[in-house]
Scaffold this active site. Structure first.
Site, short mmCIF file in Angstrom:
data_model
loop_
_atom_site.label_atom_id
_atom_site.label_comp_id
_atom_site.label_asym_id
_atom_site.label_seq_id
_atom_site.Cartn_x
_atom_site.Cartn_y
_atom_site.Cartn_z
N ARG A 1 -4.05 1.06 6.97
CA ARG A 1 -2.78 1.66 6.46
C ARG A 1 -2.09 2.48 7.82
O ARG A 1 -2.20 3.67 7.48
CB ARG A 1 -2.91 2.74 5.23
CG ARG A 1 -3.31 1.64 4.01
CD ARG A 1 -3.44 2.36 2.75
NE ARG A 1 -3.82 1.45 1.70
CZ ARG A 1 -3.91 2.05 0.39
NH1 ARG A 1 -3.76 3.29 0.11
NH2 ARG A 1 -4.28 1.20 -0.39
N GLU B 1 -8.77 10.02 -0.36
CA GLU B 1 -7.32 9.29 -0.39
C GLU B 1 -6.58 9.56 1.07
O GLU B 1 -7.37 9.66 1.90
CB GLU B 1 -6.49 10.25 -1.47
CG GLU B 1 -6.61 9.49 -2.79
CD GLU B 1 -6.07 8.21 -2.78
OE1 GLU B 1 -4.87 7.93 -2.45
OE2 GLU B 1 -6.73 7.20 -2.87
N ASP C 1 0.90 10.08 2.82
CA ASP C 1 1.46 9.11 2.10
C ASP C 1 3.12 9.50 1.76
O ASP C 1 3.35 10.56 1.51
CB ASP C 1 1.04 8.90 0.65
CG ASP C 1 -0.04 8.01 0.72
OD1 ASP C 1 -0.50 7.36 1.69
OD2 ASP C 1 -0.92 7.81 -0.44
N ASP D 1 -4.43 13.45 -1.91
CA ASP D 1 -3.91 13.29 -0.52
C ASP D 1 -3.97 14.44 0.25
O ASP D 1 -3.75 15.70 -0.22
CB ASP D 1 -2.52 12.64 -0.31
CG ASP D 1 -2.18 11.33 -1.01
OD1 ASP D 1 -3.42 10.65 -0.94
OD2 ASP D 1 -1.38 11.17 -1.89
#
EC number: 4.2.2.2
Length: 374
Positions: A239, A187, A191, A152
């Protein structure tokens, strides 16, 4: 639409819009990071130098490890990895299998700020683990390697009170055949997982990212308070975030070019979606892939007011074969509880007209207020 964000030198209007106290994040986070009394200030030119500075800050003058860190820390990063970013851009499908590169801020609670200088860039991520009071600002992250190994750009695990502000995160919204599910080219941008809470994500420019961000890593990782405000999302897939439980307040964001789904509110979470601008978006607000524990949302003062606006703003809806709820009637399905912080949203139209002058890097952390909407 492709957004071209002005630099700090692009106009005097930015000078009149400096933020007040750093702890006024406009969201659930209430941290100054390392920018407090007693802070040690360091400059780093590389990923490794940042790592070395953080490790040194975990020990006192005698060399003894101090739980949570020995002192607050401000790291100014002035490195430039444009060459690595350019090489990655030329070999998009070769990035996912590489080892991820990143700075891990682990078990540091004393307070830490990582601040990029204008013109700096990073082909590495920042991963916050079991820490708190962390601020990341003015960092430009591009084409992270290691998509198959959780590479990420920003990852926040088991870490409360984090502020991600005025950064740029970009990749290529592209599927490479042969990768698992054809979707691990890159990725996530941001997050937030594993009991992390009270996080503010603000004034970031996120573009070309397929999987923008998680709120929770699984159906049992729920119950957090997150704020997303004044971010620009352009040419992204899904997302925004994928929300598993908890509370998400999203205001004054600009969403342009959602290719699959935007807000995906699961596990009985609730989202307040307020004064945002949506255009060119597929399934901008939905609950799907969650069996029966769908979340709810409150829609307030967005540019879309009813289904009659969908054609004007190019909003479309898909119906997957799995159980789902779309906001295709554009009605609230829940009532968001009172937030614990003060904030002053501008109109959705002002977001459309002005936010590009404020979001992203090189803006000296300028903020958009009603006075700038005139």
């Amino acid at each position: 639409m492709k957004y071209l964000l002005p630099s700090a030198a692009a106009g005097l209007l930015l000078l009149a819009a400096q933020p007040t106290m750093a702890a006024n994040t406009g969201g659930y986070a209430t941290t100054d990071g390392g920018d407090v009394s007693g802070a040690v200030k360091k400059t780093a030119r590389s990923l490794q130098e940042i790592v070395d500075i953080i490790e040194a800050a975990k020990k006192d003058s005698s060399g003894k490890v101090v739980k949570g860190g020995a002192f607050p820390l401000v790291i100014t990063y002035n490195g430039n990895e444009d060459a690595l970013i350019k090489a990655a851009e030329a070999n998009i499908c070769g990035q996912w299998s590489k080892d991820p590169r990143g700075v891990e801020i682990k078990e540091f609670t004393k307070g830490i700020t990582i601040l990029g200088t204008n013109g700096s860039s990073a082909n590495f991520g920042i991963w916050v683990v079991n820490s708190s009071n962390v601020v990341v600002r003015n960092m430009r992250f591009g084409y992270m390697p290691g998509g198959a190994k959780d590479g990420d750009a920003i990852r926040i695990d088991n870490s409360p009170n984090v502020w991600i502000d005025h950064n740029e995160i970009f990749a290529k919204n592209f599927e490479c055949a042969g990768t698992p599910d054809n979707d691990t080219t890159f990725e996530s941008a941001v997050d937030i997982k594993k009991a992390s809470t009270n996080v503010t994500v603000s004034y970031n420019f996120i573009h070309g990212v397929k999987k923008v961000g998680l709120s929770g890593s699984s159906n049992t990782d729920t119950g957090r308070n997150l704020t997303y405000h004044h971010n620009i999302y352009s040419d992204v897939n899904s997302r925004l975030p994928l929300q598993r439980g908890g509370q998400v307040h999203a205001y004054n964001n600009l969403y342009d070019g959602i290719k699959s789904s935007g807000f995906n509110v699961r596990q009985k979470g609730i989202a307040l979606i307020e004064s945002n601008w949506f255009e060119n978006a597929l399934n901008p607000v939905t609950a799907r892939n969650d069996d029966s524990n769908f979340g709810t949302w409150e829609l307030r003062n967005n540019n879309i007011t009813s289904p009659s606006d969908f054609a004007k703003y190019k909003i479309t809806w898909g119906k997957p074969s799995t159980p789902h709820i779309n906001a295709d009637d554009w009605k609230s399905t829940g009532k968001f509880p009172a937030v614990s912080y003060s904030y002053s949203p501008v109109s959705a139209q002002c977001v459309k007209d002005k936010l590009a002058n404020y979001a992203g890097v090189g803006k000296n952390q300028a903020v958009l207020t009603a006075a700038n909407c005139k």
